[in-house]
Design an enzyme around this catalytic site. Structure first.
Site, short mmCIF file in Angstrom:
data_model
loop_
_atom_site.label_atom_id
_atom_site.label_comp_id
_atom_site.label_asym_id
_atom_site.label_seq_id
_atom_site.Cartn_x
_atom_site.Cartn_y
_atom_site.Cartn_z
N SER A 4 -10.66 -0.40 3.15
CA SER A 4 -9.89 -0.51 4.40
C SER A 4 -9.47 0.88 4.85
O SER A 4 -8.84 1.61 4.08
CB SER A 4 -8.63 -1.34 4.18
N GLU A 46 -4.71 4.00 6.13
CA GLU A 46 -4.41 3.73 4.73
C GLU A 46 -4.97 4.86 3.87
O GLU A 46 -4.45 5.19 2.82
CB GLU A 46 -5.05 2.40 4.33
N ARG A 49 0.83 -1.22 0.00
CA ARG A 49 0.00 0.00 0.00
C ARG A 49 0.86 1.28 0.00
O ARG A 49 0.54 2.26 0.67
CB ARG A 49 -0.94 0.05 1.21
N1 EPU Z 1 -10.95 -10.34 10.16
C1 EPU Z 1 -11.66 -10.40 11.34
N2 EPU Z 1 -12.68 -9.51 11.51
C2 EPU Z 1 -13.03 -8.60 10.56
C3 EPU Z 1 -12.29 -8.53 9.35
C4 EPU Z 1 -11.25 -9.42 9.18
O1 EPU Z 1 -11.39 -11.20 12.21
O2 EPU Z 1 -13.98 -7.85 10.79
C5 EPU Z 1 -9.88 -11.34 9.94
C6 EPU Z 1 -10.35 -12.39 8.92
O3 EPU Z 1 -11.02 -13.43 9.53
C7 EPU Z 1 -9.05 -12.85 8.33
C8 EPU Z 1 -8.18 -11.60 8.37
O4 EPU Z 1 -8.77 -10.74 9.32
O5 EPU Z 1 -8.44 -13.81 9.13
C9 EPU Z 1 -8.04 -10.94 7.02
O6 EPU Z 1 -9.31 -10.47 6.55
P1 EPU Z 1 -9.63 -10.22 4.99
O7 EPU Z 1 -9.28 -11.42 4.21
O8 EPU Z 1 -11.02 -9.72 4.90
O9 EPU Z 1 -8.61 -9.13 4.52
P2 EPU Z 1 -8.01 -7.81 5.23
O10 EPU Z 1 -6.60 -8.12 5.63
O11 EPU Z 1 -8.93 -7.31 6.28
C10 EPU Z 1 -6.95 -6.92 3.02
C11 EPU Z 1 -6.94 -5.64 2.25
C12 EPU Z 1 -8.24 -5.46 1.46
C13 EPU Z 1 -8.40 -6.63 0.52
C14 EPU Z 1 -8.39 -7.92 1.35
C15 EPU Z 1 -8.45 -9.17 0.50
C16 EPU Z 1 -5.51 -4.13 3.52
C17 EPU Z 1 -5.44 -2.92 4.38
N3 EPU Z 1 -6.73 -4.51 3.13
O12 EPU Z 1 -7.99 -6.81 4.00
O13 EPU Z 1 -8.12 -4.30 0.68
O14 EPU Z 1 -9.61 -6.54 -0.22
O15 EPU Z 1 -7.18 -8.00 2.14
O16 EPU Z 1 -7.22 -9.37 -0.11
O17 EPU Z 1 -4.47 -4.70 3.19
C18 EPU Z 1 -8.58 -1.95 0.65
O18 EPU Z 1 -7.37 -1.77 0.63
O19 EPU Z 1 -9.39 -0.99 0.65
C19 EPU Z 1 -9.10 -3.30 0.74
C20 EPU Z 1 -10.39 -3.55 0.89
#
Ligand code: EPU
Length: 336
Positions: free
Chosen positions: A235, A332, A161
């Site tokens: 995010s 972010e 990012r």
């Molecule tokens: N999780 C929770 N609770 C929540 C949300 C997530 O426990 O409310 C846990 C999930 O269970 C999982 C982990 O966190 O174990 C990761 O969650 P998720 O796969 O939804 O991805 P993220 O790390 O929260 C990142 C990106 C997203 C992207 C997703 C999928 C960042 C800051 N965000 O989110 O990007 O869509 O991975 O690859 O790196 C964005 O940048 O705007 C964005 C949406």
């Protein structure tokens, strides 16, 4: 070029915040950039899709809205094609265009809000793919020299990012055209847990790029709010990177804490969404602001929130996460 005074930015930011800018200029061509009027009040802010910006007040200077349009194939051989998109093209429409051409590489990045020109700023990423994986080069207007420049993968210095456009290139380069190297016989990427699961649910055993795009769209729609229904910027925070020994300590109290290795020794990435949920903020509204009830990493405007209220909520969440886990979350989204 279109120029307006005291212009509302409500429809130009995905939080739906009703702020005004003192001057607004819509840029339709690179010539417009080279012929900017000398009397535009400073500071200047360059706006793309408005999907990564939180306005906390009226803007005292000039918002330059980059609305350059066009897309096409720059070159191709039997294996790959270099495809370009002008900065003002909607990102998801651009992804759909590359899928129509049967080119693989950005299907995992389907439905990310924003424009082609802002994708490199953030090095957008999702479901195991980042923009840098397919990036060829880009063209930009250099405000320091008044000339168009071409920047390579190395020049852009992409990271999680992050890119040169958030660091030394900030307020210097205006991205006008992005070139991506896409594949005619692509290797699809389904290693990111949720995709494989979703394809199974869809009963697809031999997926192609179109199936992967459909799976990603289904996952995103199930978790992430559509800015057309609920103001948000995806995010709000980055996933923090912590020392591995910090993680080991946390594991004593939270044995299930999700974590991912990084390329740096002794550093681990922890999902901010999990930390926020554990801190009790998932779906808990204060006034018109909440962390989303299906994805706690997404700050949402439930109605008439102001930018200041959204920022105050983000500060509360950060404070709780520091208290509970000793981890500092970093925004972010750009805050103005
Ligand atoms: N999780 C929770 N609770 C929540 C949300 C997530 O426990 O409310 C846990 C999930 O269970 C999982 C982990 O966190 O174990 C990761 O969650 P998720 O796969 O939804 O991805 P993220 O790390 O929260 C990142 C990106 C997203 C992207 C997703 C999928 C960042 C800051 N965000 O989110 O990007 O869509 O991975 O690859 O790196 C964005 O940048 O705007 C964005 C949406």
């Amino acid at each position: 070029m279109i120029r307006r005074k005291n212009f509302s930015l409500k429809s130009l930011n995905t939080f739906g915040l009703d702020v005004q800018t003192r001057e607004y200029v819509r840029i339709h061509s690179t010539e417009d950039l080279q012929n900017l009027p000398a009397d535009l009040p400073k500071p200047w802010f360059f706006l793309g899709g408005g999907s990564n910006i939180l306005f906390t007040r009226d803007f005292p200077g000039t918002v330059l809205h980059i609305d350059l349009r066009g897309r096409g194939i720059a070159s191709e051989n039997e294996h790959e094609a270099v495809v370009f998109g002008m900065a003002g093209e909607n990102w998801h429409e651009f992804v759909s265009y590359t899928l129509q051409l049967n080119l693989g590489g950005i299907e995992n990045l389907s439905l990310i809000p924003g424009n082609v020109g802002t994708a490199p700023v953030q090095n957008i990423g999702a479901y195991g793919v980042e923009l840098r994986d397919v990036f060829d080069h880009l063209e930009a207007y250099d405000l320091d020299t008044g000339k168009m420049v071409s920047l390579t993968l190395e020049d852009c210095d992409f990271a999680y990012r992050n890119s040169i456009f958030k660091r030394t290139g900030k307020n210097r380069y205006i991205i006008t055209k992005v070139f991506l190297r896409l594949q005619k016989h692509p290797q699809i990427k389904t290693h990111y847990g949720a995709i494989a699961q979703e394809l199974e649910t869809m009963q697809i055993s031999n997926p192609d790029i179109h199936d992967v795009a459909r799976a990603v769209i289904r996952i995103r729609k199930s978790k992430l709010p559509d800015p057309a229904d609920l103001g948000n910027c995806g995010s709000f925070f980055k996933n923090p990177v912590i020392d591995t020994h910090h993680l080991e300590k946390l594991k004593k109290d939270y044995p299930d804490i999700p974590n991912f290795p990084t390329n740096t020794a002794n550093k681990t990435k922890v999902p901010a969404g999990w930390l926020i949920e554990q801190s009790g903020w998932k779906g808990k509204a204060i006034g018109s602001v909440s962390m989303h009830n299906r994805q706690a990493l997404v700050l949402v405007n439930l109605g008439k929130a102001t930018g200041k209220e959204l920022l105050a909520h983000a500060a509360r969440v950060k404070e709780s996460v520091v208290e509970k886990f000793g981890i500092h979350l970093e925004e972010e989204v750009n805050v103005l």
